[in-house]
Design a protein around this motif. Sequence first.
Motif, PDB file in Angstrom:
ATOM      1  N   ASP A  86      -3.740   4.182  -4.476  1.00  0.00           N
ATOM      2  CA  ASP A  86      -3.782   3.762  -3.469  1.00  0.00           C
ATOM      3  C   ASP A  86      -2.865   3.488  -2.681  1.00  0.00           C
ATOM      4  O   ASP A  86      -1.543   2.670  -1.955  1.00  0.00           O
ATOM      5  CB  ASP A  86      -5.129   3.584  -2.457  1.00  0.00           C
ATOM      6  N   CYS A  87      -1.793   2.723  -3.902  1.00  0.00           N
ATOM      7  CA  CYS A  87      -0.810   1.868  -3.950  1.00  0.00           C
ATOM      8  C   CYS A  87       0.592   2.341  -4.139  1.00  0.00           C
ATOM      9  O   CYS A  87       0.415   2.781  -4.251  1.00  0.00           O
ATOM     10  CB  CYS A  87      -0.782   0.352  -4.933  1.00  0.00           C
TER      11      CYS A  87
ATOM     12  N   LEU B 160       0.976  -1.074  -0.036  1.00  0.00           N
ATOM     13  CA  LEU B 160       0.236  -0.133   0.197  1.00  0.00           C
ATOM     14  C   LEU B 160       0.834   1.066  -0.113  1.00  0.00           C
ATOM     15  O   LEU B 160       2.046   1.446   0.140  1.00  0.00           O
ATOM     16  CB  LEU B 160      -0.905  -0.227   0.910  1.00  0.00           C
TER      17      LEU B 160
ATOM     18  N   ASN C  86      -1.987   3.637   3.870  1.00  0.00           N
ATOM     19  CA  ASN C  86      -3.169   3.116   3.929  1.00  0.00           C
ATOM     20  C   ASN C  86      -3.647   1.731   4.401  1.00  0.00           C
ATOM     21  O   ASN C  86      -2.331   0.761   3.770  1.00  0.00           O
ATOM     22  CB  ASN C  86      -3.767   3.317   2.201  1.00  0.00           C
TER      23      ASN C  86
ATOM     24  N   CYS D   8      -4.343  -1.662  -8.177  1.00  0.00           N
ATOM     25  CA  CYS D   8      -4.894  -1.818  -7.285  1.00  0.00           C
ATOM     26  C   CYS D   8      -5.890  -3.020  -7.819  1.00  0.00           C
ATOM     27  O   CYS D   8      -6.181  -2.339  -8.599  1.00  0.00           O
ATOM     28  CB  CYS D   8      -5.888  -0.477  -6.579  1.00  0.00           C
TER      29      CYS D   8
ATOM     30  N   ASN E  29      -1.528   7.302   2.795  1.00  0.00           N
ATOM     31  CA  ASN E  29      -2.374   8.513   2.522  1.00  0.00           C
ATOM     32  C   ASN E  29      -2.930  10.155   2.552  1.00  0.00           C
ATOM     33  O   ASN E  29      -1.691  10.312   1.798  1.00  0.00           O
ATOM     34  CB  ASN E  29      -3.527   8.377   4.176  1.00  0.00           C
ATOM     35  N   THR E  30      -3.233  10.371   1.682  1.00  0.00           N
ATOM     36  CA  THR E  30      -3.251  11.279   1.018  1.00  0.00           C
ATOM     37  C   THR E  30      -2.804  12.522   2.124  1.00  0.00           C
ATOM     38  O   THR E  30      -2.417  13.962   1.682  1.00  0.00           O
ATOM     39  CB  THR E  30      -5.075  12.252   0.568  1.00  0.00           C
TER      40      THR E  30
ATOM     41  N   CYS F  12      -6.897  -0.416  -0.474  1.00  0.00           N
ATOM     42  CA  CYS F  12      -7.015   0.712  -2.394  1.00  0.00           C
ATOM     43  C   CYS F  12      -7.790   0.397  -2.290  1.00  0.00           C
ATOM     44  O   CYS F  12      -8.884  -0.439  -2.619  1.00  0.00           O
ATOM     45  CB  CYS F  12      -5.932   0.379  -2.871  1.00  0.00           C
TER      46      CYS F  12
END
Length: 830
Positions: free
Chosen positions: A162-163, A144, A154, A169, A147-148, A157
């Motif tokens: 997100d990976c 992963l 994360n 994902c 996060n933003t 995903c």
Amino acid sequence: MRNRLTAMAAGAFLFATACGGDNSSTTAGSGATGGTTTGGAVTTGGASTGQALAAGLPCSANSQCAAPGICGVDGSGNCCAAACITNDGGCGATGCDGNGACLYPGAGTACENDFCGANTLTQRACNGAGACVAGTATPCSNNLGCNTAGIACNTSCASSKDCAANYVCNDGGCTGPQTVGPCSEDDDCFSDRCGIKGVGHCCVGDAGCVTGDPTCGATDCDPGNGACNYAGAGTACGSVLASCTSGAQQDPSICDGKGTCPAPAMLACTPFICGATACLTTCTDNTSCGSGDFCDRTHSTCCDALTDGASITVDATGGNDATPCCSVPGRAPCQSLAQTMKIIDNAQAKNVTINAAVGVGNTWNPSNEVYPIVLGWGVELSAPGLYFYDGADAGTAAEVIDIDNYSKNDTVGYASIVGATHSVVTVGPDEFMDQSLDSSAIKVETGNTLYIANASVNGSYVVQVGLVGDDVYTKTTAITVAGGASLVVGQDKSAGVTGTVTVGNAFDNELTDGWSGIVCGVSKSKGCTISDATLKAGVSSLVIEGQENVDIDAEDYATITLTSNPVIGLSPADAGFLQCEQFTPTPAVQGKPDAYSHGANATAVLLNGNVNMTFDNGTVQCIYGDAFLLNASKNGTPTLTLDNTTIQNTESGVNANAGSATVSNSIIWYNFNGVEQGTDGTNLSSLDLSSGGDGGTTTVVCNNSYESVHGRETPGVNVLNSTSASLNAQNVDWDTPGPDLFSCNAKLTSCTCEISSCTVYTADGGFDGLDAVYTSTGTVDTAGNGTSTADCTAPNAYVCPAGTCSALDPICCVLGPDEFECLPVGDICN
């Protein structure tokens, strides 16, 4: 007294306050609560409690604590022994313990926000001493990414964003993307291209697949290599169909294998022709090839035209027979003459010049050559300096070169073989004088003509030594001309190349001698024809020498015309007796290799049967046998015409057992016998020495047994008539003015002078008293005779003295100066 203590207590409180105070990096109490300090005592509610509190004691205000005057972290708790850290991200002291030591959160207690970047999480924790410090960076789990907010990994995903980098994902989890293989969405693939529409198989590369044409465009990507899957090249598309007309092929509309359906091309079929719907690509004969082109049947390939009269090259070293259309102009050369002739035959090209070359040495030696080398179609083999020698076949082939119709299509009927004036072409031996063992070096087949110039040709007389009496002799011919075939010496077919043809050699060595020079055969009542080109003055069209059996063998129906200075035999050292033989002191070098075989018909020129021969402006010399021998056959008798010819140092200049010979303007001297008009018991020969009434004179002088190498029982004479017919010896120059004319018995041992005076060796040049002789009822016509100026002096140094040999062994052989050998009757001198 009370007043002083109060003042002292008050001073002590003020000190604690001054030292403890409010400080951002330390904690202290908030002062007295509901009371006052007076004279250093703690008061509560206005009442004094006495001394300041020691570190570790419970307190409720900084003022209660002894220096440094800090009560906990917020003015309550226990008095602190020192100021505590209170503001480091949740890691500050929470109070002081019973010893006044600062109480901090335990090491590892989370503090402030963690940091996440580049798919790696760095967590913060208290160090147990009041500070919030960063821990060890660790990659996010399960591939992963961060996060933003950038403060945590994360936990699942929703998309490949997100990976972690290079992961995608799939179904809520991050997995490595595929280079190739099945996929269900674009982000399954490194290329972010899943098939053509986001499903199928991963595609490789950044460029998309071509999809415009419904037939040819890509439908997916290859599961194995990720390439765009297009319809195969050649898949029908569009509307144009295949056709072929008028030598032009219309290709059909087909996919190019790259996703498009291009406009189809037009293709010229040359050198092939149209098939049903396309150009032919192989051939079996010339009908499959375009106009003027031909089929190389060895390689089933059409070749560009090979025109009549073209010039091509064949290279024994650098050529390659495996190359289609080899030797055709513009193509690489063939390696062998066999393949070159196949090409010419396939093309049916006439009068092609073949320029032969050898990269190493001078002997023609390609391993794939086929013997005999058949020359037809009017070709001219031009090979200056080259030697054509059949060593590989060890005599199994009939000849080295065969002049013949190459195929049923070849009706041309001739070929040429030429060298250059100072660089002749040689056929038979190689450059080291090893000799081919084929029956002939060259054979001209019935219906064909060989033109030859600037050439040397030889057969072989090879002795393979075995046990006593088991020697094997290989006896082969230089040139065989079959019945119905022709030989023209001294020029090529066009007469553009001219020059001497030499048969044999002048080495006077059995190892390099030939057996027969030119054999003129007969086939179905057809004889051969031999002629020569007219060359510039003094240049011989034909030279024959070093032939152990016969130089020219002419059989029935032959017609031979040699007029351009033909020469047969080695040249003598000078005019005179014994000028061919070299005694050292024994004859290690015989000097007369021609006709040396002692055979019954061993002679320079054998005319056997119905033969017609003209020999003009020539020379016959140094012959172990006769110069010209005329015999009958069941088909007739020969006719010989000699003009302006010299015959010297032979057994008999002309020995006619049958047929006729006409001699004009010629010299016959230094032979054993000059001419013999004889009989074979059935046929009477006829000699005419009168020059045919043309005003010329023939000289017949200095012919004597001293020149014979055979140990004759009879003395040599100039003219011998052993028939009952007359011999025409008019207008002949002799060695005496008489001339001497005798009638004798068969052995010439009892002779009677037929004129008023016959001379025996005198100062006037008479030699043996036997100028003209007849031994039967015939006569010799000597009208109009003259006297020659020739010196007929006997070579006394090499003459057996009288009485050397007895009647038992009467044959006296000269071995050297004053060396002799006596042999019985019937033997011959070696």
